[in-house]
Design a protein around this motif. Structure first.
Motif, PDB file in Angstrom:
ATOM      1  N   UNK A 109       0.797  -1.225   0.000  1.00  0.00           N
ATOM      2  CA  UNK A 109       0.000   0.000   0.000  1.00  0.00           C
ATOM      3  C   UNK A 109       0.834   1.281   0.000  1.00  0.00           C
ATOM      4  N   UNK A 110       2.090   1.190   0.361  1.00  0.00           N
ATOM      5  CA  UNK A 110       2.923   2.394   0.467  1.00  0.00           C
ATOM      6  C   UNK A 110       3.431   2.826  -0.900  1.00  0.00           C
ATOM      7  N   UNK A 111       3.300   4.098  -1.192  1.00  0.00           N
ATOM      8  CA  UNK A 111       3.780   4.627  -2.470  1.00  0.00           C
ATOM      9  C   UNK A 111       4.587   5.906  -2.255  1.00  0.00           C
ATOM     10  N   UNK A 112       5.364   6.233  -3.269  1.00  0.00           N
ATOM     11  CA  UNK A 112       6.086   7.495  -3.337  1.00  0.00           C
ATOM     12  C   UNK A 112       5.583   8.246  -4.569  1.00  0.00           C
ATOM     13  N   UNK A 113       5.425   9.534  -4.459  1.00  0.00           N
ATOM     14  CA  UNK A 113       4.941  10.328  -5.583  1.00  0.00           C
ATOM     15  C   UNK A 113       6.134  10.752  -6.434  1.00  0.00           C
ATOM     16  N   UNK A 114       6.102  10.400  -7.704  1.00  0.00           N
ATOM     17  CA  UNK A 114       7.215  10.748  -8.588  1.00  0.00           C
ATOM     18  C   UNK A 114       7.040  12.186  -9.114  1.00  0.00           C
ATOM     19  N   UNK A 115       8.022  12.713  -9.836  1.00  0.00           N
ATOM     20  CA  UNK A 115       7.939  14.113 -10.295  1.00  0.00           C
ATOM     21  C   UNK A 115       6.772  14.408 -11.224  1.00  0.00           C
ATOM     22  N   UNK A 116       6.189  13.388 -11.820  1.00  0.00           N
ATOM     23  CA  UNK A 116       5.032  13.611 -12.680  1.00  0.00           C
ATOM     24  C   UNK A 116       3.727  13.604 -11.892  1.00  0.00           C
ATOM     25  N   UNK A 117       3.814  13.353 -10.578  1.00  0.00           N
ATOM     26  CA  UNK A 117       2.627  13.314  -9.753  1.00  0.00           C
ATOM     27  C   UNK A 117       2.016  11.936  -9.618  1.00  0.00           C
ATOM     28  N   UNK A 118       2.635  10.930 -10.186  1.00  0.00           N
ATOM     29  CA  UNK A 118       2.096   9.574 -10.132  1.00  0.00           C
ATOM     30  C   UNK A 118       2.641   8.834  -8.919  1.00  0.00           C
ATOM     31  N   UNK A 119       1.797   8.041  -8.243  1.00  0.00           N
ATOM     32  CA  UNK A 119       2.292   7.227  -7.127  1.00  0.00           C
ATOM     33  C   UNK A 119       3.061   6.020  -7.654  1.00  0.00           C
ATOM     34  N   UNK A 120       4.177   5.721  -7.018  1.00  0.00           N
ATOM     35  CA  UNK A 120       5.003   4.580  -7.392  1.00  0.00           C
ATOM     36  C   UNK A 120       5.172   3.671  -6.177  1.00  0.00           C
ATOM     37  N   UNK A 121       4.870   2.382  -6.356  1.00  0.00           N
ATOM     38  CA  UNK A 121       5.079   1.428  -5.274  1.00  0.00           C
ATOM     39  C   UNK A 121       6.572   1.237  -5.030  1.00  0.00           C
ATOM     40  N   UNK A 122       6.915   0.849  -3.820  1.00  0.00           N
ATOM     41  CA  UNK A 122       8.315   0.681  -3.454  1.00  0.00           C
ATOM     42  C   UNK A 122       8.972  -0.441  -4.242  1.00  0.00           C
ATOM     43  N   UNK A 123       8.252  -1.529  -4.433  1.00  0.00           N
ATOM     44  CA  UNK A 123       8.723  -2.687  -5.202  1.00  0.00           C
ATOM     45  C   UNK A 123       7.527  -3.361  -5.847  1.00  0.00           C
ATOM     46  N   UNK A 124       7.798  -4.269  -6.763  1.00  0.00           N
ATOM     47  CA  UNK A 124       6.733  -5.006  -7.456  1.00  0.00           C
ATOM     48  C   UNK A 124       6.484  -6.382  -6.848  1.00  0.00           C
ATOM     49  N   UNK A 125       7.337  -6.795  -5.923  1.00  0.00           N
ATOM     50  CA  UNK A 125       7.215  -8.121  -5.318  1.00  0.00           C
ATOM     51  C   UNK A 125       6.882  -8.019  -3.826  1.00  0.00           C
ATOM     52  N   UNK A 126       6.377  -9.106  -3.287  1.00  0.00           N
ATOM     53  CA  UNK A 126       6.010  -9.147  -1.868  1.00  0.00           C
ATOM     54  C   UNK A 126       7.216  -9.572  -1.034  1.00  0.00           C
ATOM     55  N   UNK A 127       7.185  -9.298   0.283  1.00  0.00           N
ATOM     56  CA  UNK A 127       8.238  -9.807   1.164  1.00  0.00           C
ATOM     57  C   UNK A 127       8.282 -11.324   1.155  1.00  0.00           C
ATOM     58  N   UNK A 128       9.373 -11.869   1.591  1.00  0.00           N
ATOM     59  CA  UNK A 128       9.562 -13.325   1.613  1.00  0.00           C
ATOM     60  C   UNK A 128       8.698 -13.922   2.723  1.00  0.00           C
TER      61      UNK A 128
END
Length: 462
Positions: A439-458
């Motif tokens: 659920x955690x995201x970072x907002x990139x310079x274009x204003x789009x949310x980006x997930x931290x990674x594409x895979x789940x924890x082990x």
């Protein structure tokens, strides 16, 4: 260079018009303007003042918990089949020189050069089937989980330390949350402590051996004068009065005050100063000398593992370092005989140290490189690049340790069960730091949310 305690915190500043006489010099020859810029960090190739950093961290907010990661990068690609995945039944041209030894967990064996780690295997987890390596000779994937090209047009993906700085902020205002200990190597990508990517320079790692620390020594004021606390306190009092008269202090906002708080605290420099540590413990970690097989890579910096623990204890959230130079296209077994016992000494000391201090469940230690090595030994007694499979050694973080996850085939060529993507390791770091990667995201310079990674924890670890 070392930073010294400068004195008590300054009083609160009023926001107002700055003096036009900021360029005037004090008796030291240090200008008021220069003093107010003391502590400018050089991050990611850009100059950034401490005040800028504080503004960025304040926008992110703080976390009251203090989970941490120590990311140990085995630069060059350590040979998985001579470390954590010994192939005793393979033919001699694959098996190599080393024997497997038993650990304190039944059924788990590792290379004979790690006897101390074998005795504490219950506190670690071995990943033998890591995939997704891009093949690049750099730390980028181990720091971010991504490859270089992803979102490159807008700055690229941020490393774990940068993301954590943005999302969680500092534990202590006087200690940067993201610290990179790796000194610059001739092959520069091996000393990468993680890019801030699209987040910008405010979240790049603080490098204690770089310009940032030098800028924190007040320019022309010598170390002797910094050590003379009484004299310096008198000068600070004079400086405060002078600044108040000219009105320069009125131009500094609360973030500038916090920047000065960093300079008036000894926590960061104390953490970097091993002379303040018990000499017996320093000896337990060792110094990794003499440095062998370094070439264009990192030395075996045993002492940096102790410094990393001290930095975490002081308030750092992510500490990254580069250990050794494992690119053994020739003399692979000689290199492992040198690097292996040194790593065994300092890593076992770190595990024991964290456990004794009650920090082990809060601190995740990851030990890994950019890829594995070829199963077949070449004509120069070396192993070449092998991105098809990699390995990792994980400790602490509240994980379910005392286990091996995944396996490779008889020759160590590829996973035979449970492939583990490199991003899963990074996702596990985030999870152990208290961040929900779903659920955690970072907002990139274009204003789009980006997930931290594409895979789940082990899942096997959490």
């Amino acid at each position: 260079m070392m930073l010294s305690i400068l004195g008590p915190k300054y009083g609160s500043a009023k926001v107002g018009k700055q003096s036009q006489d900021r360029s005037a010099a004090f008796c030291d020859g240090v200008s008021r303007r220069g003093f107010l810029k003391v502590g400018a960090f050089a991050m990611g190739g850009s100059s950034l003042t401490l005040a800028d950093l504080m503004r960025a961290e304040a926008a992110a907010g703080k976390s009251h918990s203090h989970k941490a990661v120590i990311n140990i990068f085995l630069a060059g690609g350590a040979p998985h089949q001579d470390m954590w995945d010994i192939k005793s039944d393979a033919p001699s041209e694959v098996r190599g020189d080393f024997k497997a030894i038993k650990t304190n967990v039944s059924g788990i064996e590792i290379c004979e050069v790690f006897p101390k780690l074998a005795g504490m295997m219950d506190k670690a987890a071995i990943l033998r089937s890591v995939v997704g390596c891009s093949g690049g000779h750099d730390a980028f994937q181990c720091m971010t989980g991504w490859n270089h090209n992803d979102l490159k047009s807008i700055g690229g993906r941020p490393a774990v330390g940068a993301a954590v700085s943005k999302l969680l902020g500092p534990v202590d205002a006087s200690v940067p949350p993201n610290i990179g200990l790796a000194a610059r190597t001739r092959h520069v990508p091996w000393s990468d402590s993680g890019s801030s990517g699209f987040l910008g320079a405010a979240y790049a790692p603080f490098k204690p051996d770089g310009p940032g620390m030098k800028n924190m020594t007040l320019g022309g004021i010598t170390l002797d004068r910094l050590a003379d606390r009484r004299k310096l306190l008198g000068e600070i009092d004079t400086l405060r009065r002078d600044i108040d008269v000219t009105g320069a202090m009125e131009g500094m906002d609360a973030f500038g005050q916090r920047a000065l708080d960093v300079l008036t605290s000894s926590k960061l420099v104390d953490a970097l100063d091993l002379s303040k540590e018990d000499p017996k413990l320093v000896e337990r970690y060792g110094d990794g000398k003499p440095y062998q097989y370094q070439y264009d890579g990192s030395p075996t910096v045993n002492d940096q593992l102790l410094i990393a623990r001290r930095l975490v204890e002081a308030g750092a959230r992510v500490v990254s370092l580069s250990y050794g130079r494992w690119d053994a296209h020739s003399a692979n077994f000689d290199l492992v005989r040198d690097h292996g016992p040194k790593l065994d000494q300092c890593l076992s000391a770190l595990i024991e140290d964290l456990a004794v201090r009650g920090m082990l469940d809060d601190v995740t230690v990851a030990v890994w490189g950019e890829f594995g090595r070829t199963p077949k030994i070449n004509a120069n007694a070396g192993r070449d690049h092998w991105p098809r499979v990699n390995s990792a050694f994980l400790v602490g973080g509240g994980m379910r340790t005392g286990q091996v996850i995944g396996a490779t085939n008889r020759l160590g060529e590829e996973p035979s069960e449970r492939p583990i993507h490199m991003q899963e390791i990074v996702a596990t770091m985030y999870h152990n730091l208290g961040l929900d990667t779903a659920s955690t995201t970072l907002i990139d310079p274009t204003g789009r949310p980006q997930f931290l990674v594409d895979h789940e924890p082990i899942g096997e670890l959490i």
